[in-house]
Design a protein around this motif. Structure first.
Motif, PDB file in Angstrom:
ATOM      1  N   ASN A  82     -43.436  -8.724 -32.029  1.00  0.00           N
ATOM      2  CA  ASN A  82     -44.299  -9.344 -31.033  1.00  0.00           C
ATOM      3  C   ASN A  82     -45.225  -8.355 -30.333  1.00  0.00           C
ATOM      4  OD1 ASN A  82     -45.099 -11.736 -29.499  1.00  0.00           O
ATOM      5  ND2 ASN A  82     -44.120 -10.693 -27.780  1.00  0.00           N
ATOM      6  N   SER A  83     -44.675  -7.243 -29.885  1.00  0.00           N
ATOM      7  CA  SER A  83     -45.482  -6.232 -29.200  1.00  0.00           C
ATOM      8  C   SER A  83     -44.737  -4.903 -29.254  1.00  0.00           C
ATOM      9  CB  SER A  83     -45.744  -6.620 -27.742  1.00  0.00           C
ATOM     10  OG  SER A  83     -44.564  -6.513 -26.972  1.00  0.00           O
ATOM     11  N   ALA A  84     -45.454  -3.841 -29.034  1.00  0.00           N
ATOM     12  CA  ALA A  84     -44.830  -2.511 -29.062  1.00  0.00           C
ATOM     13  C   ALA A  84     -43.750  -2.386 -27.996  1.00  0.00           C
ATOM     14  CB  ALA A  84     -45.893  -1.429 -28.881  1.00  0.00           C
ATOM     15  N   ILE A  85     -44.007  -2.925 -26.795  1.00  0.00           N
ATOM     16  CA  ILE A  85     -43.013  -2.805 -25.728  1.00  0.00           C
ATOM     17  C   ILE A  85     -41.796  -3.690 -26.010  1.00  0.00           C
ATOM     18  CG2 ILE A  85     -44.050  -4.522 -24.177  1.00  0.00           C
ATOM     19  CD1 ILE A  85     -42.286  -1.220 -23.187  1.00  0.00           C
ATOM     20  N   ASP A  86     -42.011  -4.887 -26.557  1.00  0.00           N
ATOM     21  CA  ASP A  86     -40.872  -5.741 -26.911  1.00  0.00           C
ATOM     22  C   ASP A  86     -40.029  -5.072 -27.992  1.00  0.00           C
ATOM     23  OD1 ASP A  86     -41.477  -7.711 -25.076  1.00  0.00           O
ATOM     24  OD2 ASP A  86     -42.574  -8.945 -26.514  1.00  0.00           O
ATOM     25  N   ALA A 113     -25.450 -26.772 -16.682  1.00  0.00           N
ATOM     26  CA  ALA A 113     -25.100 -25.818 -15.615  1.00  0.00           C
ATOM     27  C   ALA A 113     -24.856 -26.548 -14.293  1.00  0.00           C
ATOM     28  CB  ALA A 113     -26.202 -24.772 -15.462  1.00  0.00           C
ATOM     29  N   LYS A 114     -25.686 -27.524 -13.999  1.00  0.00           N
ATOM     30  CA  LYS A 114     -25.499 -28.312 -12.773  1.00  0.00           C
ATOM     31  C   LYS A 114     -24.189 -29.089 -12.832  1.00  0.00           C
ATOM     32  CE  LYS A 114     -27.813 -31.507  -9.692  1.00  0.00           C
ATOM     33  NZ  LYS A 114     -29.050 -32.241  -9.396  1.00  0.00           N
ATOM     34  N   ALA A 115     -23.916 -29.720 -13.965  1.00  0.00           N
ATOM     35  CA  ALA A 115     -22.668 -30.476 -14.134  1.00  0.00           C
ATOM     36  C   ALA A 115     -21.444 -29.569 -14.025  1.00  0.00           C
ATOM     37  CB  ALA A 115     -22.672 -31.209 -15.476  1.00  0.00           C
ATOM     38  N   ASP A 116     -21.607 -28.306 -14.415  1.00  0.00           N
ATOM     39  CA  ASP A 116     -20.507 -27.346 -14.343  1.00  0.00           C
ATOM     40  C   ASP A 116     -20.301 -26.802 -12.934  1.00  0.00           C
ATOM     41  OD1 ASP A 116     -20.032 -27.679 -17.042  1.00  0.00           O
ATOM     42  OD2 ASP A 116     -21.099 -25.860 -17.643  1.00  0.00           O
ATOM     43  N   GLY A 117     -21.132 -27.213 -11.985  1.00  0.00           N
ATOM     44  CA  GLY A 117     -20.950 -26.830 -10.597  1.00  0.00           C
ATOM     45  C   GLY A 117     -21.740 -25.625 -10.127  1.00  0.00           C
ATOM     46  N   PHE A 118     -22.622 -25.114 -10.978  1.00  0.00           N
ATOM     47  CA  PHE A 118     -23.459 -23.994 -10.546  1.00  0.00           C
ATOM     48  C   PHE A 118     -24.534 -24.517  -9.592  1.00  0.00           C
ATOM     49  CE2 PHE A 118     -21.766 -22.536 -14.632  1.00  0.00           C
ATOM     50  CZ  PHE A 118     -21.248 -21.303 -14.254  1.00  0.00           C
ATOM     51  N   THR A 119     -24.980 -23.678  -8.675  1.00  0.00           N
ATOM     52  CA  THR A 119     -26.024 -24.066  -7.733  1.00  0.00           C
ATOM     53  C   THR A 119     -27.360 -23.384  -8.027  1.00  0.00           C
ATOM     54  OG1 THR A 119     -25.345 -22.327  -6.189  1.00  0.00           O
ATOM     55  CG2 THR A 119     -24.360 -24.524  -5.896  1.00  0.00           C
ATOM     56  N   ARG A 120     -27.339 -22.469  -8.987  1.00  0.00           N
ATOM     57  CA  ARG A 120     -28.557 -21.732  -9.338  1.00  0.00           C
ATOM     58  C   ARG A 120     -28.492 -21.366 -10.813  1.00  0.00           C
ATOM     59  NH1 ARG A 120     -30.708 -15.766  -7.947  1.00  0.00           N
ATOM     60  NH2 ARG A 120     -28.636 -15.152  -8.599  1.00  0.00           N
ATOM     61  N   ILE A 121     -29.666 -21.384 -11.454  1.00  0.00           N
ATOM     62  CA  ILE A 121     -29.763 -20.944 -12.842  1.00  0.00           C
ATOM     63  C   ILE A 121     -30.907 -19.934 -12.923  1.00  0.00           C
ATOM     64  CG2 ILE A 121     -31.243 -22.880 -13.537  1.00  0.00           C
ATOM     65  CD1 ILE A 121     -29.570 -22.882 -16.227  1.00  0.00           C
ATOM     66  N   VAL A 122     -30.686 -18.862 -13.677  1.00  0.00           N
ATOM     67  CA  VAL A 122     -31.656 -17.770 -13.755  1.00  0.00           C
ATOM     68  C   VAL A 122     -31.925 -17.416 -15.215  1.00  0.00           C
ATOM     69  CG1 VAL A 122     -30.997 -16.814 -11.505  1.00  0.00           C
ATOM     70  CG2 VAL A 122     -29.853 -15.984 -13.580  1.00  0.00           C
ATOM     71  N   LEU A 123     -33.024 -16.707 -15.427  1.00  0.00           N
ATOM     72  CA  LEU A 123     -33.348 -16.194 -16.751  1.00  0.00           C
ATOM     73  C   LEU A 123     -34.385 -15.097 -16.606  1.00  0.00           C
ATOM     74  CD1 LEU A 123     -36.365 -17.422 -17.554  1.00  0.00           C
ATOM     75  CD2 LEU A 123     -35.028 -19.495 -17.829  1.00  0.00           C
ATOM     76  N   ASP A 124     -34.557 -14.350 -17.679  1.00  0.00           N
ATOM     77  CA  ASP A 124     -35.637 -13.367 -17.725  1.00  0.00           C
ATOM     78  C   ASP A 124     -36.367 -13.518 -19.045  1.00  0.00           C
ATOM     79  OD1 ASP A 124     -34.698 -11.253 -19.778  1.00  0.00           O
ATOM     80  OD2 ASP A 124     -32.986 -11.341 -18.415  1.00  0.00           O
ATOM     81  N   THR A 125     -37.585 -13.009 -19.063  1.00  0.00           N
ATOM     82  CA  THR A 125     -38.384 -13.058 -20.273  1.00  0.00           C
ATOM     83  C   THR A 125     -39.365 -11.899 -20.272  1.00  0.00           C
ATOM     84  OG1 THR A 125     -39.659 -14.516 -21.736  1.00  0.00           O
ATOM     85  CG2 THR A 125     -40.226 -14.568 -19.390  1.00  0.00           C
ATOM     86  N   SER A 126     -39.875 -11.604 -21.417  1.00  0.00           N
ATOM     87  CA  SER A 126     -40.878 -10.555 -21.564  1.00  0.00           C
ATOM     88  C   SER A 126     -42.209 -11.015 -20.973  1.00  0.00           C
ATOM     89  CB  SER A 126     -41.067 -10.230 -23.048  1.00  0.00           C
ATOM     90  OG  SER A 126     -42.176  -9.385 -23.235  1.00  0.00           O
ATOM     91  N   LYS A 127     -42.929 -10.095 -20.372  1.00  0.00           N
ATOM     92  CA  LYS A 127     -44.261 -10.417 -19.853  1.00  0.00           C
ATOM     93  C   LYS A 127     -45.197 -10.894 -20.960  1.00  0.00           C
ATOM     94  CE  LYS A 127     -44.694  -7.847 -15.608  1.00  0.00           C
ATOM     95  NZ  LYS A 127     -45.435  -6.820 -14.869  1.00  0.00           N
ATOM     96  N   SER A 128     -44.910 -10.545 -22.196  1.00  0.00           N
ATOM     97  CA  SER A 128     -45.791 -10.932 -23.307  1.00  0.00           C
ATOM     98  C   SER A 128     -45.545 -12.350 -23.807  1.00  0.00           C
ATOM     99  CB  SER A 128     -45.625  -9.943 -24.464  1.00  0.00           C
ATOM    100  OG  SER A 128     -44.347 -10.083 -25.038  1.00  0.00           O
ATOM    101  N   LEU A 129     -44.477 -12.985 -23.375  1.00  0.00           N
ATOM    102  CA  LEU A 129     -44.143 -14.329 -23.875  1.00  0.00           C
ATOM    103  C   LEU A 129     -44.726 -15.399 -22.952  1.00  0.00           C
ATOM    104  CD1 LEU A 129     -40.477 -13.719 -25.082  1.00  0.00           C
ATOM    105  CD2 LEU A 129     -42.614 -13.601 -26.390  1.00  0.00           C
ATOM    106  N   HIS A 130     -46.016 -15.617 -23.071  1.00  0.00           N
ATOM    107  CA  HIS A 130     -46.748 -16.497 -22.171  1.00  0.00           C
ATOM    108  C   HIS A 130     -46.327 -17.960 -22.282  1.00  0.00           C
ATOM    109  CE1 HIS A 130     -49.147 -13.057 -21.142  1.00  0.00           C
ATOM    110  NE2 HIS A 130     -49.379 -12.847 -22.422  1.00  0.00           N
TER     111      HIS A 130
END
Length: 171
Positions: A32-36, A119-136
């Protein structure tokens, strides 16, 4: 999207299909990119990624995680995604990937919505993720799904931090 079948991957065949998709995701990032490529090779060299793939069922096990597999009506694997608990309140989305043939057809949104719902059904109150800046396209999807930008939710090496984006959503 009505011809997309989304299931929890538990059988050996389903887990193998998810692993194949995860390897395709790794290959995609390498090209995808040199940094990825640099990030992927640094944090997920082949031996480490091989071990990670073997541990998928345990790392994303119910009741605090899940591995989902999207297939078409013919049974062809199209995409995957998974979650796991970071703590009692927070679930993290990992390795959402859709193959080339299924891109732009709503498969990633279907997977992400199912992960959020679980995740909500499992009782979590927050969901998070990260992604590459190149994945628009991924960034646009996460914003459409109600995620908002946030800071890092786990320790991240300073040299990689500028190349990643972090998102959070209340459940």
């Amino acid at each position: 999207m009505s011809d997309i079948i989304l299931t929890q991957a538990t059988s050996p065949a389903d887990l193998d299909a998810v692993r194949d998709l995860c390897w395709a995701y790794r290959d995609f990032l390498l090209s995808n990119s040199a940094i990825d490529k640099e990030i992927t090779e640094t944090f997920y060299p082949v031996p480490k990624y091989t071990t990670l793939m073997a541990q998928l069922p345990e790392l994303h096990a119910r009741p605090t995680g899940i591995v989902l597999l999207a297939r078409d009506a013919d049974g062809t694997a199209l995409g995957c995604g998974m979650t796991h608990a970071l703590d009692d309140d927070t679930s993290e989305v990992k390795r959402v990937f859709v193959n080339d043939a299924a891109r732009g057809k709503g498969v990633a949104a279907l997977i992400c919505n199912a992960l959020i719902t679980q995740a909500k059904a499992d009782g979590f109150t927050r969901i998070v993720l990260d992604t590459s800046k190149s994945l628009h396209a991924a960034q646009r999807l996460y914003l459409r799904l109600g995620f908002t930008p946030c800071g890092p939710y786990q320790p991240i090496p300073n040299d990689v931090l500028p190349e990643l984006l972090f998102y959070s959503r209340a459940l």
